[in-house]
Design an enzyme around this catalytic site. Structure first.
Site, PDB file in Angstrom:
ATOM      1  N   SER A 194       0.843  -1.194   0.000  1.00 14.68           N
ATOM      2  CA  SER A 194       0.000   0.000   0.000  1.00 14.68           C
ATOM      3  C   SER A 194       0.875   1.240   0.000  1.00 14.68           C
ATOM      4  CB  SER A 194      -0.896   0.006   1.243  1.00 14.68           C
ATOM      5  OG  SER A 194      -1.554   1.251   1.389  1.00 14.68           O
ATOM      6  N   TYR A 245      -0.923  -0.362  10.690  1.00 17.25           N
ATOM      7  CA  TYR A 245      -1.167  -0.796   9.308  1.00 17.25           C
ATOM      8  C   TYR A 245      -0.038  -0.327   8.391  1.00 17.25           C
ATOM      9  CZ  TYR A 245      -3.444  -1.174   4.730  1.00 17.25           C
ATOM     10  OH  TYR A 245      -3.744  -1.482   3.418  1.00 17.25           O
TER      11      TYR A 245
END
Length: 277
Positions: free
Chosen positions: A137, A150
């Site tokens: 990501s 995350y």
């Protein structure tokens, strides 16, 4: 057509199911895995695809579950040619208020599980001179408050992918990392209902089909990284090269993200995304 086998994690929805459809259309045999409570969706997906495909339960937080799934895949298909590490989850929260279980779930699913799975599949990929794709990501490049755990898992996943890219290329195994921005779907909908960073809403959510196309490109390519969309990836890397700029740019981008969040919430964008998985 091809006789190659793809082991695809997080296959039940979102990027995973979109990727499965595109790979099946290209003739790959798919070994689709996801959590036990996603087996109904997996079975429906497998039966809807052209060709012969398999579905199985896996819990990336459990090493024995990973090992058993790999063994069952080899028993049914005979080989693994492509590993797509797509499974992931997010629990946005200020770290000071993060639950231990949510921290562990993100670390074990997004990072540890991917490491252990790749380690077990590598002997088969070395034999087939196959490829590994990691779905990371842009959150692993650009820091965002409330997404610290995350982001840390995705940054580590990117680092792992880059190291393996150079570690394995002489053995004929290609390793590519796909780095999308915020993606439309269940994860973003859940994120929008929690305390999440306004940086996640600076740009409109990306359609899962675009990310799936990038994953398919990664299967065929020997690129180190693929950004989705490219422009966001370019500016993300520029920002990291000059971290001092982040202090100046962040407040401006955060305001834009907050405005977009309010606008998209009122217009029902996040509800609409539930149907675009």
């Amino acid at each position: 057509m091809t006789d190659k086998v793809v082991f695809l994690t997080g296959a039940a929805g979102g990027i995973g199911s979109a990727t499965a459809r595109k790979l099946a259309d290209r003739g790959f045999t798919l070994y689709l895995v996801d959590l036990k409570n996603k087996q109904k969706e997996l079975q429906q997906l497998a039966s809807s695809l052209p060709g012969m495909h398999y579905d199985d339960a896996i819990d990336l937080r459990d090493r024995s579950s990973i090992a058993k799934a790999v063994k069952r895949c080899i028993a049914k298909t005979g080989h693994i040619d492509v590993l797509v590490n797509n499974a992931g989850l997010m629990h946005p929260s200020p770290l000071a208020r993060a639950k231990e279980t949510e921290i562990d779930d993100q670390l074990q699913t997004n990072l540890y599980g991917a490491i252990h799975l790749t380690n077990l599949v590598l002997p088969h990929l070395l034999q087939s001179r196959g490829s590994v794709v990691f779905v990371s990501s842009l959150a692993g490049i650009v820091p965002a408050p409330l997404h610290s755990v995350y982001g840390a898992t995705k940054a580590a996943l990117r680092s792992l992918s880059m190291s393996l890219h150079f570690e394995l290329r002489e053995a004929g195994v290609s390793v590519t990392c796909v780095l999308p921005g915020t993606v439309a779907g269940a994860m973003t909908n859940d994120m929008a209902r929690r305390s999440s960073s306004p940086m996640a809403y600076v740009h409109p959510p990306i359609d899962v089909q675009s990310v799936a196309e990038a994953v398919v490109r990664a299967v065929y390519s020997k690129q180190l990284e693929i950004y989705v969309p490219y422009g966001q990836g370019f500016w993300s890397r520029i920002g990291v090269l000059f971290p001092g700029l982040l202090h100046a740019v962040f407040p401006v981008m955060a305001k834009k993200g907050s405005r977009n969040y309010e606008k998209w919430t009122k217009s029902g964008v996040f509800g609409e995304m539930e149907h675009s998985k």
